[in-house]
Enzyme design. Sequence first.
Site, PDB file in Angstrom:
ATOM      1  N   ASN A   1       2.879   4.225 -11.652  1.00 10.57           N
ATOM      2  CA  ASN A   1       1.507   4.348 -12.146  1.00 10.57           C
ATOM      3  C   ASN A   1       0.451   4.418 -11.049  1.00 10.57           C
ATOM      4  O   ASN A   1      -0.638   4.942 -11.271  1.00 10.57           O
ATOM      5  CB  ASN A   1       1.190   3.167 -13.072  1.00 10.57           C
TER       6      ASN A   1
ATOM      7  N   ASP B   1       0.866  -1.177   0.000  1.00 11.63           N
ATOM      8  CA  ASP B   1       0.000   0.000   0.000  1.00 11.63           C
ATOM      9  C   ASP B   1       0.901   1.225   0.000  1.00 11.63           C
ATOM     10  O   ASP B   1       1.524   1.554   1.013  1.00 11.63           O
ATOM     11  CB  ASP B   1      -0.905  -0.015   1.234  1.00 11.63           C
TER      12      ASP B   1
ATOM     13  N   LYS C   1      -0.359  15.940  -9.824  1.00 17.54           N
ATOM     14  CA  LYS C   1       0.083  15.550 -11.161  1.00 17.54           C
ATOM     15  C   LYS C   1       0.981  16.618 -11.782  1.00 17.54           C
ATOM     16  O   LYS C   1       1.892  16.301 -12.560  1.00 17.54           O
ATOM     17  CB  LYS C   1      -1.126  15.275 -12.058  1.00 17.54           C
TER      18      LYS C   1
ATOM     19  N   TYR D   1      -5.588  16.641  -6.871  1.00 16.53           N
ATOM     20  CA  TYR D   1      -5.158  15.728  -7.927  1.00 16.53           C
ATOM     21  C   TYR D   1      -4.361  16.478  -8.993  1.00 16.53           C
ATOM     22  O   TYR D   1      -3.272  16.045  -9.398  1.00 16.53           O
ATOM     23  CB  TYR D   1      -6.368  15.041  -8.544  1.00 16.53           C
TER      24      TYR D   1
END
Length: 254
Positions: free
Chosen positions: A85, A60, A151, A147
């Site tokens: 990923n 995890d 990114k 998010y």
Amino acid sequence: MAQWALVTGATAGIGESFTRLLASKGYNIALVARDEARLHERAAGLREKYGIQTFVLPADLATKSGVKSVEKYIQSYEIEVLINNAGFGINKAFTVSSLGDEQDLLNVLVRAPMRLMHVILPGMKERKSGTIINVSSVAGFIAGGTYSAAKSYLTVLSESLNTELKGTGVIVSALCPGFTRTEFHQRGRMKMKGLPSFMWLNADKLVAQSWKDAQAHQPVSVPGWQYKLLVAIVSIAPRSFVRQIGMNVRKKQR
């Protein structure tokens, strides 16, 4: 002797596509994900179809112990390809989301790939060989919550390392896909029914394009004409417009 590739988030979506692409090129695959049963299922499928070796590493990456276990594996074996990923999204506004969820997102999307790259790069530089692909997102070019911010970090760091490592034989590239047909949105309970069909990308095709771009030493890969156009518009548009795009996308997903 076959070289090894390590893929995080290897059991579904873009990560699973990468395992098949790399296996088809003769790489042995180390698969990292949380679901041990699913990891073994995917690993068995790769061995049967491609005749390669596999290693299953349940972890995890939101936890320090999980990331540490992958770091130790990287330090113990020679890994030629790293695919960062693993990831997830939060379908709530920052002001009402769980602090724990926000921290987990940063742990998986920022801390984990940063640490794994920091551990693996010295060996790659010494061998003068290696490829790292960080699965980022076109969301990093707009303003759409944590998010997007995470990114953006991953894309910028990939660009920086691509330049820093030029001429060393080591490649770092960011894959920045748009909406892709995977389990990602379903797991995040995001509403996607209103999205036009032409905006959806195929995971296998974008992974193949990403690998091709990385081998051409491209710092960023943006698959799909629709997302190339979006990134081009965002790069020259006023930031107020970019912020509004981010808000509109986020609201439609909730």
